[in-house]
Design a protein around this motif. Structure first.
Motif, short mmCIF file in Angstrom:
data_model
loop_
_atom_site.label_atom_id
_atom_site.label_comp_id
_atom_site.label_asym_id
_atom_site.label_seq_id
_atom_site.Cartn_x
_atom_site.Cartn_y
_atom_site.Cartn_z
N ALA A 19 -103.50 -45.39 -72.75
CA ALA A 19 -101.45 -44.40 -72.63
C ALA A 19 -102.38 -43.28 -72.04
O ALA A 19 -101.94 -43.14 -71.15
N TYR A 20 -103.42 -42.51 -72.42
CA TYR A 20 -103.32 -41.08 -72.94
C TYR A 20 -104.55 -41.41 -71.37
O TYR A 20 -104.27 -40.56 -69.84
N VAL A 21 -104.91 -42.27 -71.06
CA VAL A 21 -106.57 -42.53 -70.52
C VAL A 21 -105.53 -42.69 -69.27
O VAL A 21 -106.50 -41.92 -68.09
N PHE A 22 -104.56 -43.05 -68.75
CA PHE A 22 -104.03 -43.36 -67.59
C PHE A 22 -103.17 -42.03 -67.01
O PHE A 22 -102.52 -42.62 -66.17
N ALA A 23 -102.65 -41.20 -67.50
CA ALA A 23 -101.88 -40.13 -67.90
C ALA A 23 -102.74 -39.04 -67.72
O ALA A 23 -101.79 -38.40 -66.58
N MET A 24 -103.42 -38.91 -68.19
CA MET A 24 -104.31 -38.13 -68.83
C MET A 24 -104.92 -37.51 -67.46
O MET A 24 -106.20 -38.08 -66.66
N PRO A 25 -105.21 -36.00 -67.01
CA PRO A 25 -105.87 -35.34 -65.56
C PRO A 25 -107.11 -35.50 -65.81
O PRO A 25 -107.81 -35.13 -67.31
N LEU A 26 -108.33 -35.36 -65.25
CA LEU A 26 -109.90 -35.14 -65.65
C LEU A 26 -109.98 -34.43 -65.76
O LEU A 26 -110.67 -32.81 -65.41
N ASN A 27 -109.58 -34.41 -67.21
CA ASN A 27 -110.66 -33.31 -68.56
C ASN A 27 -111.41 -33.81 -69.54
O ASN A 27 -110.98 -34.76 -69.93
N TRP A 28 -111.90 -32.23 -69.75
CA TRP A 28 -113.08 -33.55 -71.20
C TRP A 28 -111.56 -33.88 -72.46
O TRP A 28 -112.43 -35.11 -73.61
N ALA A 77 -93.33 -42.37 -63.07
CA ALA A 77 -93.30 -41.07 -64.04
C ALA A 77 -95.11 -41.81 -64.39
O ALA A 77 -94.96 -42.69 -64.96
N GLU A 78 -96.48 -40.60 -63.69
CA GLU A 78 -96.97 -40.69 -64.82
C GLU A 78 -97.30 -41.54 -66.55
O GLU A 78 -98.32 -42.91 -66.64
N THR A 79 -96.26 -41.00 -66.92
CA THR A 79 -96.66 -41.00 -68.47
C THR A 79 -96.14 -42.33 -68.50
O THR A 79 -96.49 -43.64 -69.73
N GLU A 80 -94.84 -42.65 -67.50
CA GLU A 80 -95.17 -44.13 -68.26
C GLU A 80 -94.69 -44.90 -67.60
O GLU A 80 -95.31 -45.79 -68.01
N LEU A 81 -95.93 -44.96 -66.10
CA LEU A 81 -96.19 -45.35 -65.85
C LEU A 81 -97.92 -46.38 -67.38
O LEU A 81 -97.98 -47.57 -67.38
N ALA A 82 -98.17 -45.27 -67.68
CA ALA A 82 -99.59 -45.35 -68.23
C ALA A 82 -99.04 -46.12 -69.83
O ALA A 82 -99.77 -47.05 -70.27
N VAL A 83 -97.30 -45.68 -70.04
CA VAL A 83 -97.11 -46.47 -71.84
C VAL A 83 -97.31 -47.82 -71.13
O VAL A 83 -97.46 -49.09 -72.00
N ASN A 84 -96.50 -48.24 -69.60
CA ASN A 84 -96.55 -49.69 -69.82
C ASN A 84 -97.33 -50.56 -69.24
O ASN A 84 -97.10 -51.70 -70.11
N ILE A 85 -98.67 -49.68 -68.78
CA ILE A 85 -99.84 -50.23 -68.59
C ILE A 85 -100.96 -50.74 -70.22
O ILE A 85 -100.86 -51.84 -70.42
N ALA A 86 -100.18 -49.91 -71.02
CA ALA A 86 -101.07 -49.91 -72.26
C ALA A 86 -99.75 -51.05 -73.12
O ALA A 86 -100.58 -51.70 -73.78
#
Length: 273
Positions: A100-109, A180-189
């Protein structure tokens, strides 16, 4: 019987020293990721939506994800079959959360760290399961655990969550709205883990060897996800500006009971095996 002898009774086909090492590495990286998220949340989570979704989850990872991983490893080291079978569930818990983090997070460290955790947890999970003697586990657990009940619950929950995700996506497309990005990320997970629940549940229902190996781990992961979500909802209004969702807590608790009961029965049966 001493500890060394106990370890030799575990149904393993090979040495799992590397699995221990990788799991300890995962535990360290989880700690770093969670502490960094809590200490530097404005930097790592640049939007309010990300803060609401992941700051409480960092606490969940620290106080649920980390203990269940280390606890399963310790029980395995002590020669406990329950520990060995739950270990895979703890790794699957890590995989789910950080997906879920990977699909929602911006590209940072931090994104790179989360991606490493996803890849590492899946690699370690596959290695662990590959080293378990399936036939030996089947012989020890057959008739001692609720195969039909536990398998049916796993397959049913997997199907329910799959249909839920598909329904959300189809509804968004039909209405021309963006999730929303976070909602989409959780659904993908959710969508990525449900095939394992369905397949594992069916195999356990049919009393296949692979079902016995994965059944307890999947029930463990599911139970910890429900508990983690309840804690997440309780922490969210404390750590962020999100309102308290009492109805959601009650619903998640009731749904969690569906998973908790077969998990407890499976543990009781496996403990006697």
């Amino acid at each position: 019987m001493n500890t060394h002898q106990d370890r030799n009774t575990l149904p393993l086909k090979g040495n799992i020293t590397l699995i221990y090492f990788l799991s300890f590495l995962i535990a360290i990286l989880m700690t770093v990721a969670s502490v960094a998220g809590l200490q530097s949340r404005a930097v790592i989570y640049p939007t309010e939506e990300l803060i609401r979704s992941f700051v409480p989850n960092d606490v969940v990872n620290l106080f649920i994800g980390l203990p269940i991983l280390l606890g399963s490893m310790y029980m395995t080291w002590r020669g406990k079959l329950i520990g060995l079978l739950c270990w895979s569930g703890a790794l699957f818990f890590v995989f789910y959360n950080y997906t879920a983090y990977v699909f929602a997070m911006p590209l940072n460290w931090a994104f790179l760290l989360h991606l490493i955790l996803v890849v590492l947890s899946m690699y370690t999970l596959i290695g662990l399961i590959a080293n378990i003697d399936r036939k030996a586990v089947q012989q020890r657990l057959s008739g001692s655990v609720p195969e039909k009940f536990a398998g049916g619950v796993l397959a049913g929950l997997g199907l329910l969550f799959s249909l839920r995700v598909i329904g959300i996506i189809v509804n968004a497309i039909a209405n021309g709205t963006l999730l929303a990005e976070t909602e989409l990320a959780v659904n993908i997970a959710d969508f990525l883990i449900t095939p394992a629940w369905i397949i594992g549940g069916i195999l356990l229902w049919r009393r296949q060897a692979f079902g016995y190996v994965t059944g307890l781990g999947l029930l463990f992961q599911g139970s910890m996800l429900f508990i983690g979500l309840i804690i997440f909802l309780l922490l969210q209004p404390i750590l962020t500006s999100a309102p308290f969702a009492l109805v959601d807590v009650v619903v998640i608790f009731v749904m969690g009971l569906i998973c908790f009961i077969p998990f407890a029965l499976f543990v009781r049966g496996a403990g006697k095996a």
